[in-house]
Design a protein around this motif. Structure first.
Motif, mmCIF file in Angstrom:
data_model
loop_
_atom_site.group_PDB
_atom_site.id
_atom_site.type_symbol
_atom_site.label_atom_id
_atom_site.label_comp_id
_atom_site.label_asym_id
_atom_site.label_seq_id
_atom_site.Cartn_x
_atom_site.Cartn_y
_atom_site.Cartn_z
ATOM 1 N N GLU A 178 -23.745 -4.523 0.552
ATOM 2 C CA GLU A 178 -24.980 -5.356 0.215
ATOM 3 C C GLU A 178 -24.843 -5.843 -1.151
ATOM 4 O O GLU A 178 -25.106 -7.306 -1.376
ATOM 5 N N ILE A 179 -24.015 -5.221 -2.220
ATOM 6 C CA ILE A 179 -23.797 -5.589 -3.411
ATOM 7 C C ILE A 179 -22.715 -6.829 -3.338
ATOM 8 O O ILE A 179 -23.061 -7.911 -4.051
ATOM 9 N N LEU A 180 -21.677 -6.569 -2.462
ATOM 10 C CA LEU A 180 -20.992 -7.701 -2.487
ATOM 11 C C LEU A 180 -21.463 -9.016 -1.761
ATOM 12 O O LEU A 180 -21.401 -10.171 -2.105
ATOM 13 N N ALA A 181 -22.384 -8.703 -0.873
ATOM 14 C CA ALA A 181 -22.998 -10.075 -0.096
ATOM 15 C C ALA A 181 -23.987 -10.663 -1.175
ATOM 16 O O ALA A 181 -24.041 -11.862 -1.249
ATOM 17 N N ALA A 182 -24.524 -9.927 -2.050
ATOM 18 C CA ALA A 182 -25.428 -10.357 -3.119
ATOM 19 C C ALA A 182 -24.731 -11.368 -4.084
ATOM 20 O O ALA A 182 -24.986 -12.300 -4.696
ATOM 21 N N ALA A 183 -23.406 -10.786 -4.493
ATOM 22 C CA ALA A 183 -22.530 -11.374 -5.368
ATOM 23 C C ALA A 183 -21.885 -12.465 -4.741
ATOM 24 O O ALA A 183 -21.946 -13.618 -5.527
ATOM 25 N N ASP A 184 -21.523 -12.567 -3.551
ATOM 26 C CA ASP A 184 -20.641 -13.909 -2.786
ATOM 27 C C ASP A 184 -21.964 -14.861 -2.772
ATOM 28 O O ASP A 184 -21.751 -16.047 -3.041
ATOM 29 N N GLY A 185 -23.113 -14.651 -2.481
ATOM 30 C CA GLY A 185 -24.344 -15.493 -2.218
ATOM 31 C C GLY A 185 -24.836 -15.949 -3.456
ATOM 32 O O GLY A 185 -25.274 -17.283 -3.422
ATOM 33 N N ASN A 186 -24.358 -15.590 -4.774
ATOM 34 C CA ASN A 186 -24.817 -16.232 -6.086
ATOM 35 C C ASN A 186 -23.535 -16.453 -6.928
ATOM 36 O O ASN A 186 -23.820 -16.942 -7.990
ATOM 37 N N GLY A 187 -22.464 -16.581 -6.306
ATOM 38 C CA GLY A 187 -21.051 -16.983 -6.901
ATOM 39 C C GLY A 187 -20.532 -16.192 -7.919
ATOM 40 O O GLY A 187 -20.070 -16.659 -8.993
ATOM 41 N N VAL A 188 -21.150 -14.850 -7.923
ATOM 42 C CA VAL A 188 -20.715 -13.986 -8.753
ATOM 43 C C VAL A 188 -19.332 -13.182 -8.742
ATOM 44 O O VAL A 188 -18.817 -13.062 -7.250
#
Length: 326
Positions: A106-116
């Motif tokens: 979930e953390i990595l999905a949020a990061a990838d979704g926001n260009g983080v």
């Protein structure tokens, strides 16, 4: 040269928060500008140590920075990292990435979704002996690998003369820390054994003991079995100060490494140990500046989480369990 990235440290719960704060101040590409912690005493002490402001306003601090270092309790990683990712802030974090694989993903999905850009601190992957050992394995000199053992221990839980060990008691809080010696220090032997033998064992067993009785295990051994009959042994402890040790055996030879003298022995000859590669913090800054994703680091961070979760389960039930990664 572009302006340094403005970095805040979120949480001084972990003992490495100070190390990463020093890196943020020393790296030419970053500037440490603030500290947040929901534990006011810890946060204020950390901010004072590094001469930066402390705040209890997390949203306000996120609005002022480019990136964050996460050193909160492990059980808070998911909430803090998802918040930071949704705010578009790059993330450098202490291991474990999260208490569960689902939270890590979930953390990595949020990061990838926001260009983080995210990097997890897995520093021994960048050490010179790791590269040298990987090269020996790749050469085929050891033959078919059959066994690997990695041991890492310090004496942080040992009381002497009535004085409790230097490792803070919060490291033995089940809710905050998730686990003891294996979940913290043991992460390094875990990801090294996974590097040398692979990430897909078919069974996991574990035995945990508490020598000093501080709440969670301070002495741990995990054994993993592979479908091709290899065995991996992971040892971690807070109960003894001893050399960091790697042993690898194959059908045609053997290899040992110890940091006592920085000695790598293959068969009857000693090999030179190269200098360390760039550390994870520096890799993180490069990924941010280059717009690249730390694919290998993140894949290994998820597999590390998967094996730690399995080891904790095996220790709790007291028997060998199938490995859920297959």
């Amino acid at each position: 040269m572009s302006k340094p990235l403005k970095v805040a440290v979120l949480g001084f719960w972990h003992v490495h928060a100070g190390d990463y704060s020093r890196q943020a101040q020393a790296h030419p590409g970053t500037e440490l500008v603030g500290v947040w912690d929901d534990d006011v005493a810890l946060g204020q002490a950390g901010a004072e140590q590094f001469g930066v402001p402390f705040t209890q306003d997390l949203d306000g601090l996120l609005s002022e920075v480019d990136a964050v270092v996460i050193t909160t309790p492990t059980n808070e990683h998911r909430d803090i990292m998802v918040k930071a990712a949704n705010a578009g802030k790059h993330i450098f974090t202490e291991k474990l990435l999260a208490p569960t694989v689902a939270e890590a993903e979930e953390i990595l999905a949020a990061a990838d979704g926001n260009g983080v850009k995210v990097v997890v601190s897995l520093p021994r992957l960048a050490h010179g002996y790791t590269q040298a050992i990987s090269d020996v394995i790749a050469s085929g000199e050891l033959g078919q690998l059959t066994y690997a053992r990695v041991r890492l221990s310090h004496d942080g839980a040992v009381s002497r003369d009535g004085v409790e060990g230097w490792l803070p008691q919060r490291f033995f809080d089940q809710k905050a820390a998730i686990g003891g010696a294996l979940t913290d220090l043991g992460c390094h032997p875990v990801y090294l054994v996974q590097l040398f033998l692979g990430t897909q064992p078919d069974s996991v067993s574990a035995i945990y003991r508490s020598v000093n009785g501080r709440g969670l295990e301070d002495n741990a051994v995990v054994t993993i079995g592979y479908p091709d009959q290899k065995i991996g042994v992971i040892e971690a402890g807070f109960t003894s100060r001893n050399p960091f040790t790697i042993e690898i055996f194959g059908t045609e030879g053997s290899l040992t490494y110890t940091d006592a003298g920085n000695i790598l022995q293959v068969g009857d000859r000693q090999l030179p140990v190269p200098d360390h590669n760039q550390d994870p913090f520096g890799q993180w800054v490069d990924h941010i500046n280059n717009g690249t994703r730390a694919d290998d680091n993140l894949s290994r961070a998820v597999e590390l989480t998967r094996l730690v979760v399995a080891a904790n389960e095996a220790a709790e039930v007291g028997r060998t369990i199938p490995y859920a990664g297959l």
